[in-house]
Design a protein around this motif. Structure first.
Motif, short mmCIF file in Angstrom:
data_model
loop_
_atom_site.label_atom_id
_atom_site.label_comp_id
_atom_site.label_asym_id
_atom_site.label_seq_id
_atom_site.Cartn_x
_atom_site.Cartn_y
_atom_site.Cartn_z
N VAL A 5 0.84 -1.20 0.00
CA VAL A 5 0.00 0.00 0.00
C VAL A 5 0.87 1.25 0.00
CG1 VAL A 5 -1.64 1.37 1.37
CG2 VAL A 5 -2.02 -1.08 1.05
N PHE A 6 1.90 1.28 0.84
CA PHE A 6 2.75 2.46 0.90
C PHE A 6 3.59 2.62 -0.37
CE2 PHE A 6 1.48 2.60 5.28
CZ PHE A 6 1.34 3.97 5.48
N GLN A 7 4.02 1.53 -0.95
CA GLN A 7 4.73 1.63 -2.23
C GLN A 7 3.81 2.24 -3.28
OE1 GLN A 7 5.95 -2.63 -2.40
NE2 GLN A 7 7.92 -1.80 -3.09
N LEU A 8 2.56 1.80 -3.31
CA LEU A 8 1.60 2.32 -4.28
C LEU A 8 1.29 3.80 -4.02
CD1 LEU A 8 -0.82 -0.72 -4.49
CD2 LEU A 8 0.65 0.13 -6.34
N LEU A 9 1.14 4.16 -2.76
CA LEU A 9 0.88 5.56 -2.42
C LEU A 9 2.05 6.45 -2.81
CD1 LEU A 9 -0.77 5.08 1.09
CD2 LEU A 9 -1.92 5.83 -1.01
N HIS A 10 3.25 5.95 -2.64
CA HIS A 10 4.44 6.72 -3.05
C HIS A 10 4.47 6.86 -4.57
CE1 HIS A 10 8.49 8.25 -3.18
NE2 HIS A 10 8.81 7.29 -4.02
N TRP A 11 4.28 5.75 -5.27
CA TRP A 11 4.29 5.75 -6.74
C TRP A 11 3.18 6.66 -7.28
CZ3 TRP A 11 0.03 3.14 -9.13
CH2 TRP A 11 0.06 3.16 -10.52
N ASN A 12 2.04 6.62 -6.65
CA ASN A 12 0.86 7.35 -7.08
C ASN A 12 0.96 8.86 -6.81
OD1 ASN A 12 -1.74 7.14 -8.20
ND2 ASN A 12 -2.67 7.25 -6.20
N GLY A 13 1.87 9.24 -5.92
CA GLY A 13 2.00 10.64 -5.55
C GLY A 13 1.15 11.03 -4.35
N SER A 14 0.41 10.08 -3.80
CA SER A 14 -0.48 10.37 -2.67
C SER A 14 0.29 10.71 -1.40
CB SER A 14 -1.41 9.18 -2.40
OG SER A 14 -2.24 8.96 -3.52
N LEU A 15 1.42 10.05 -1.17
CA LEU A 15 2.18 10.36 0.04
C LEU A 15 2.68 11.80 0.01
CD1 LEU A 15 4.26 7.15 0.83
CD2 LEU A 15 2.23 8.02 1.99
#
Length: 120
Positions: A5-15
């Protein structure tokens, strides 16, 4: 799963966006540790990509090509695939939503055009 989830949030720009809204690291961790990687979360991420597509047309297709290449490379190397599969799923969902909206809009516009010209 939380790591994915955190990898996806980072990739997605959400973090980055969460950081800009002054959410603390602990608040973000606390919130996402309660969430599961399900259709709802994928849909939210797909919506983020649809918004990016509106700003930069073609970005989803480009990112999907990268994700497919990465998925194949990681698969051949025998590494964990989940992050790459999720990226592919999210991008595919975004593209299918855009395509679906275009078909629906196009169909509606065609029907309106025919109605305006007296055809039913």
């Amino acid at each position: 799963e939380l790591m994915i989830v955190f990898q996806l949030l980072h990739w997605n720009g959400s973090l980055k966006a969460l950081r800009e809204t002054k959410c603390s690291r602990q608040e973000v961790i606390s919130y996402y540790s309660q969430c599961s990687l399900d259709e709802k979360m994928r849909s939210h991420m797909a919506l983020d990509w649809i918004m990016k597509e509106q700003e930069s047309p073609g970005i989803i297709s480009q990112e999907l090509q990268v994700a497919l290449r990465e998925l194949e490379e990681v698969r051949k190397a025998g590494h964990e695939l989940r992050f790459y599969k999720e990226k592919k799923e999210i991008l595919s969902l975004a593209l299918s939503q855009i395509y679906s909206d275009q078909v629906t809009t196009s169909s509606w516009e065609n029907q309106m055009s025919l109605s305006l010209h007296g055809y039913h």
